[in-house]
Structure formats: structure tokens, C-alpha cells
Design an enzyme around this catalytic site. Structure first.
Site, short mmCIF file in Angstrom:
data_model
loop_
_atom_site.label_atom_id
_atom_site.label_comp_id
_atom_site.label_asym_id
_atom_site.label_seq_id
_atom_site.Cartn_x
_atom_site.Cartn_y
_atom_site.Cartn_z
CD GLU A 165 99.12 16.83 162.38
OE1 GLU A 165 98.46 17.88 162.52
OE2 GLU A 165 100.30 16.82 161.98
CG HIS A 210 98.87 19.84 159.62
ND1 HIS A 210 98.66 20.12 160.94
CD2 HIS A 210 98.75 21.02 158.95
CE1 HIS A 210 98.42 21.41 161.09
NE2 HIS A 210 98.46 21.98 159.90
CB CYS A 270 101.39 23.90 160.86
SG CYS A 270 100.40 25.05 159.86
#
Length: 261
Positions: free
Chosen positions: A221, A219, A71
Site C-alpha cells: 500500500e 507493505h 505483513c
């Protein structure tokens, strides 16, 4: 001149100590960076520490240290690349993000400036932040490549049979699409884009230039699991320990046919 008061002397000592502390902190941070085998610059908001993170992206790019920008981390890698390889903006300012441009944020208009390598998404109102982020799972289309081309990092880590990946998003800013042609001509690859083809989702440097320099607007994650790590993170770890080529050559090799008896 009047002699300095006790309060002034104490303030001077505090300023000197603060300067020394910052200098020591900076040296410690760079010592850690030099020793690191790989670097993640994560997402975030605000201008604090931005120039340090841009310097980190430059260090990783020029020293061929594995880098994953998520990001904001991807956006800062783009800003650093623009500063290094594009002509100076007509505004006379260094490339940056609209997010960090106080003059722009205080202005009533939303005109993109020449030095904005990262901009507000056009559907976002910069004066009303509540409920204005681009959120949720969205498709990223992987740029098709000729069989003669060097495989992209994205194709290697996600699978060369995939033409799109679905990842979760959380952002208000994007790479300035007007600068994309110049950035591509300078060597930065935009391998992933949204379904409209105008929003940049994945950046990378060719593996002939850098072993693992990868940035994503989304993202990863959010979908990473202990038994199923996210491909960008898994690729970074492999590159950091020097096993990227070995692992993917083994796992991407076509199955061998058993000889007929």
C-alpha cells in the site's frame, strides 16, 4: 449464603449483556465475511483479535475466497497453515507468533520455541523496541520457475519478465525459516525471498488449489497510486470480481505478428 447485593446483581447483568454483545458482534462479523468477495488482513501489532484473523485466513483458504495478507496478515496465514497441516509442536502448544507468546517475551533469553511459526528477526533485540524495525525499500527476489511449472501468482501480477520487485517494509517479525521446508512440503509456496534467500517475503497457494491466496511481508500500500494500483491489490480486486484469468490472459498474451502482404 448471603443474598447477592444490588451491586453484584448489576455486575451479573453487565457480564450477561457483554457476553450477548460479543456473540452478536461475532455473528455480524461472520455474516460480513461470508458476503465478502475478497478479504484483506492488514499489518499491525499486538495480540488483540489475532485468533479471529487466523480464523478468517482459514475461512478464506478452505472456502477459496480471495485473500491478501499484508505483513501481519501474511504471518497469520502461515500460522493457520501450520496449524492445519504440520504435526503438533513438541511443546504441546498451538503454532503462533513469538509476538503473542507472553512467556517467551518475559523470558530473558531469545530461544525460539517449537511452536513459533513466526519469530523475531535475529538482528532485533526483543527487549528494546525503539528504532529496531526493518524499514524502507528492499528487493524481493522472485523464485525462478521452470517453463513447465504453473506460473506463480507473483509472476503473473508483477510480470513474468521480472526476477525481483522493490517494495517498502516495516516489521520486526518474520516466518520461522526452520519451518519453511515443512510448510513447502505441505503445499505452501514461498515465491519471494530476500537477497540472502533466508527471509520469506511472499507466500501463495497454487492456483490449482485456490484462485487467489497471496501474502506479502512488505507493505504494497505504501507504493500504490490511484492511476497505478499496487499489483497485489489489483490482483485481489480482479479475483474478487471474477476477472483475474480474463484480464491477465489478455494482457500477458504475446503480441501477434501482422501478416505480411
Amino acid at each position: 449464603l448471603e443474598p447477592p447485593t444490588q451491586a453484584q446483581n448489576e455486575l451479573d447483568r453487565e457480564n450477561q449483556n457483554d457476553t450477548e454483545t460479543r456473540s452478536q458482534s461475532r455473528k455480524h462479523a461472520w455474516d460480513l465475511l461470508e458476503k465478502a468477495h475478497g478479504v484483506v488482513v492488514p499489518g499491525g501489532f499486538g495480540s488483540r483479535g489475532i485468533e479471529g484473523m487466523i480464523a478468517c485466513a482459514k475461512f478464506c483458504r478452505t472456502r477459496r475466497k480471495p485473500y491478501l495478507g499484508i505483513c501481519l496478515g501474511m504471518q497469520l496465514a502461515v500460522i493457520e497453515f501450520a496449524r492445519a497441516f504440520l504435526p503438533s509442536p513438541s511443546s504441546g502448544k498451538s503454532y503462533t507468533s513469538a509476538e503473542f507468546d507472553d512467556d517467551y517475551n518475559q523470558a530473558k533469553d531469545s530461544i525460539v520455541k517449537p511452536h513459533h511459526a513466526v519469530v523475531f528477526m535475529p538482528e532485533i533485540d526483543k527487549h528494546h523496541m525503539g528504532g529496531t524495525m526493518r524499514l524502507g525499500a528492499r528487493d524481493t527476489l522472485l523464485v525462478s520457475q521452470s517453463p513447465k511449472d504453473e506460473p506463480s501468482l507473483a509472476a503473473i501480477i508483477y510480470g513474468q519478465d521480472k526476477d525481483r520487485v522493490t517494495e517498502r517494509h516495516r516489521h520486526r517479525y518474520e516466518v520461522n525459516p526452520q519451518l519453511v521446508p515443512q510448510l513447502e512440503n505441505a503445499g505452501l509456496r514461498f515465491i519471494g525471498k530476500d537477497e540472502s534467500g533466508s527471509r520469506m517475503e511472499i507466500i501463495e497457494l497454487p492456483r490449482s488449489v485456490h484462485p487467489y491466496f497471496f501474502g506479502v511481508q512488505y507493505h504494497p500500500e505504501f507504493l500504490s497510486r490511484p492511476q497505478k494500483p499496487s499489483p497485489p491489490f489489483f490482483g485481489l480486486i480482479l479475483a474478487a470480481i471474477g476477472r483475474f484469468d480474463r484480464y491477465y490472459k489478455i494482457n500477458l498474451a504475446p503480441p501477434t505478428k501482422k501478416p505480411r502482404i
